[in-house]
Scaffold this active site. Structure first.
Site, mmCIF file in Angstrom:
data_model
loop_
_atom_site.group_PDB
_atom_site.id
_atom_site.type_symbol
_atom_site.label_atom_id
_atom_site.label_comp_id
_atom_site.label_asym_id
_atom_site.label_seq_id
_atom_site.Cartn_x
_atom_site.Cartn_y
_atom_site.Cartn_z
ATOM 1 N N ASP A 288 1.657 71.456 14.310
ATOM 2 C CA ASP A 288 1.368 70.983 12.868
ATOM 3 C C ASP A 288 1.587 71.888 11.938
ATOM 4 O OD1 ASP A 288 0.268 69.186 11.138
ATOM 5 O OD2 ASP A 288 -1.817 69.921 11.252
ATOM 6 N N ASN B 9 4.775 71.460 10.186
ATOM 7 C CA ASN B 9 6.119 71.324 9.437
ATOM 8 C C ASN B 9 6.426 71.202 8.079
ATOM 9 O OD1 ASN B 9 6.427 71.840 12.448
ATOM 10 N ND2 ASN B 9 7.218 69.731 12.616
ATOM 11 N N GLY B 10 5.502 70.197 7.747
ATOM 12 C CA GLY B 10 5.720 70.062 6.252
ATOM 13 C C GLY B 10 5.387 70.813 5.126
ATOM 14 N N TRP C 65 5.281 74.223 6.174
ATOM 15 C CA TRP C 65 6.162 75.177 5.947
ATOM 16 C C TRP C 65 7.446 74.959 5.048
ATOM 17 C CZ3 TRP C 65 11.493 75.207 7.602
ATOM 18 C CH2 TRP C 65 12.074 76.461 7.942
ATOM 19 N N ARG D 146 10.705 67.713 3.639
ATOM 20 C CA ARG D 146 9.831 67.936 4.950
ATOM 21 C C ARG D 146 10.598 67.880 6.238
ATOM 22 N NH1 ARG D 146 4.520 67.051 4.572
ATOM 23 N NH2 ARG D 146 4.609 65.936 6.510
ATOM 24 N N HIS E 84 10.487 69.535 10.024
ATOM 25 C CA HIS E 84 10.557 68.979 11.356
ATOM 26 C C HIS E 84 11.617 69.606 12.337
ATOM 27 C CE1 HIS E 84 7.480 66.855 10.153
ATOM 28 N NE2 HIS E 84 7.922 65.667 9.440
ATOM 29 N N THR F 235 0.015 58.098 16.948
ATOM 30 C CA THR F 235 0.015 56.600 16.730
ATOM 31 C C THR F 235 -0.087 56.437 15.204
ATOM 32 O OG1 THR F 235 -2.173 56.622 17.703
ATOM 33 C CG2 THR F 235 -0.534 55.447 19.184
ATOM 34 N N GLU F 236 -0.887 57.426 14.600
ATOM 35 C CA GLU F 236 -0.835 57.241 13.305
ATOM 36 C C GLU F 236 0.025 57.730 12.384
ATOM 37 O OE1 GLU F 236 -3.262 58.549 15.252
ATOM 38 O OE2 GLU F 236 -4.067 56.548 15.291
ATOM 39 N N TRP G 61 2.887 56.591 12.245
ATOM 40 C CA TRP G 61 3.768 55.616 11.585
ATOM 41 C C TRP G 61 3.522 55.362 10.156
ATOM 42 C CZ3 TRP G 61 7.688 54.520 14.654
ATOM 43 C CH2 TRP G 61 7.583 54.542 16.086
ATOM 44 N N ARG H 101 3.365 57.255 7.883
ATOM 45 C CA ARG H 101 4.257 58.105 6.976
ATOM 46 C C ARG H 101 5.563 57.216 6.112
ATOM 47 N NH1 ARG H 101 4.007 64.315 8.982
ATOM 48 N NH2 ARG H 101 1.880 64.212 9.591
ATOM 49 N N LEU I 145 7.774 73.548 36.055
ATOM 50 C CA LEU I 145 6.824 73.203 34.792
ATOM 51 C C LEU I 145 7.259 71.716 34.345
ATOM 52 C CD1 LEU I 145 5.511 74.541 32.108
ATOM 53 C CD2 LEU I 145 8.053 74.647 31.283
HETATM 54 C C1 IPE Z 1 -1.226 65.534 14.098
HETATM 55 O O1 IPE Z 1 -0.835 65.872 12.916
HETATM 56 C C2 IPE Z 1 -0.397 64.751 14.982
HETATM 57 C C3 IPE Z 1 0.786 65.611 15.351
HETATM 58 C C4 IPE Z 1 0.852 66.798 15.409
HETATM 59 C C5 IPE Z 1 1.942 65.013 16.068
HETATM 60 P P1 IPE Z 1 -0.898 65.341 11.688
HETATM 61 O O2 IPE Z 1 -0.527 66.151 10.644
HETATM 62 O O3 IPE Z 1 -0.531 63.765 11.756
HETATM 63 O O4 IPE Z 1 -2.807 65.404 11.788
HETATM 64 P P2 IPE Z 1 -3.398 64.799 10.393
HETATM 65 O O5 IPE Z 1 -3.028 63.793 9.632
HETATM 66 O O6 IPE Z 1 -3.601 66.099 9.422
HETATM 67 O O7 IPE Z 1 -5.202 64.820 10.841
HETATM 68 C C1 IPE Z 2 3.521 68.151 12.274
HETATM 69 O O1 IPE Z 2 3.891 68.476 10.854
HETATM 70 C C2 IPE Z 2 4.470 67.265 12.907
HETATM 71 C C3 IPE Z 2 4.178 65.704 12.705
HETATM 72 C C4 IPE Z 2 3.072 65.150 12.444
HETATM 73 C C5 IPE Z 2 5.240 64.813 13.156
HETATM 74 P P1 IPE Z 2 3.364 67.991 9.682
HETATM 75 O O2 IPE Z 2 4.453 66.986 9.311
HETATM 76 O O3 IPE Z 2 2.092 66.997 9.935
HETATM 77 O O4 IPE Z 2 3.071 69.076 8.851
HETATM 78 P P2 IPE Z 2 1.931 69.034 7.518
HETATM 79 O O5 IPE Z 2 0.647 68.802 8.122
HETATM 80 O O6 IPE Z 2 2.295 68.138 6.663
HETATM 81 O O7 IPE Z 2 2.179 70.363 6.832
HETATM 82 MG MG MG Z 3 0.086 67.547 9.683
#
Ligand code: IPE
Ligand code: IPE
Ligand code: MG
Length: 237
Positions: free
Chosen positions: A20, A22-23, A25, A33, A37, A66-67, A69, A71, A131
């Site tokens: 978690d 990436n956005g 960062w 964003r 990634h 699954t959630e 999607w 975005r 692994l």
């Molecule tokens: C959890 O991160 C899912 C993944 C890292 C793939 P999210 O960024 O989607 O989670 P929420 O929305 O903050 O709970």
């Molecule tokens: C995690 O990074 C990667 C995915 C969920 C695909 P995020 O995209 O959730 O990054 P934040 O939470 O917005 O910083």
């Molecule tokens: Mg996130």
């Protein structure tokens, strides 16, 4: 020697990471964003090697839920392209480490060409046994339980069913439950990862965004884990 043995035991067999941040960062650097990634996926390359060097047998990463999607379409499409690129580019390196690539999640909704590539990568690395590198893409813990329940019903089992009966229908029934789940970037939740399997997992949270997670951070998490006492509802040893 006895002490060494004890320490050896404290390495997780299955390490899981919720990738978690990436956005955030990217935002911090005024970048789109998707650049976050991309940096996040790059980080994974090295991590397979580091994890293997520490004697971890199963390494799973939550890369797309699954959630996710929900975005914006552009981000989702961009992520699918990154997955495609990453698999194509990295499969040989991962294989050279002795790692078997496996995918975990629902197969619906994923683009056909990505699915084809996923199947190819699994097949291409299937004989590696140092692994298991498990990429959870379109994974949701509730979806997995639901899919297992539906498959179980379809098999017309004899009641009462047991935990083992249900587990047989999970996506990767041979993979042991995660011992340690790391989540980067400060959120203190599971977000639908390994719901059933995490019943007795240990958790480690860090504020570091995933693209900044490095060897030092990994070792901090592993060291912290090594000091935990797992009791599984029993009494202290
Ligand atoms: C959890 O991160 C899912 C993944 C890292 C793939 P999210 O960024 O989607 O989670 P929420 O929305 O903050 O709970
Ligand atoms: C995690 O990074 C990667 C995915 C969920 C695909 P995020 O995209 O959730 O990054 P934040 O939470 O917005 O910083
Ligand atoms: Mg996130």
């Amino acid at each position: 020697m006895a002490e060494e043995k004890k320490l050896e035991k404290k390495v997780p067999t299955h390490l899981a990471i919720i990738l978690d941040g990436n956005g955030r960062w990217a935002k911090k650097r005024n970048l789109p964003r998707l650049m976050g990634h991309r940096a996040g996926l790059r980080k994974l390359e090295n991590m397979v090697r580091l994890v293997k060097a520490r004697g971890i047998r199963y390494f799973s990463v939550y890369a797309f839920s699954t959630e996710n999607w929900n975005r914006p379409a552009m981000e989702v499409t961009g992520l699918m392209s990154l997955f495609r690129y990453y698999i194509r580019k990295k499969v040989d390196e991962v294989k050279a480490e002795g790692a078997r690539i496996r995918f975990c999640g629902r197969k619906d909704k994923l683009p056909e060409d990505l699915l084809k590539q996923m199947r190819w990568a699994e097949d291409y690395t299937k004989d590696q046994n140092i692994l298991d590198f498990i990429l959870c893409i379109n994974y949701g813990g509730r979806a997995e339980i639901l899919d297992a329940v539906n498959s179980l019903i379809a098999s017309k089992p004899q009641a009462p069913v047991t935990e083992e009966d249900l587990r047989k229908y999970f996506y990767l029934p041979d993979v042991p439950d995660p011992d340690l789940i790391i989540r980067t970037s400060g959120e203190l939740r599971l977000s639908n990862f390994w719901l059933w399997e995490s019943a007795y997992s240990e958790y480690y949270f860090t504020d570091i965004h995933w693209p900044d997670f490095d060897e030092n951070e990994l070792d901090k998490a592993l060291e912290n884990y090594a000091g935990r006492e797992r009791r599984y509802g029993g009494l202290k040893n």
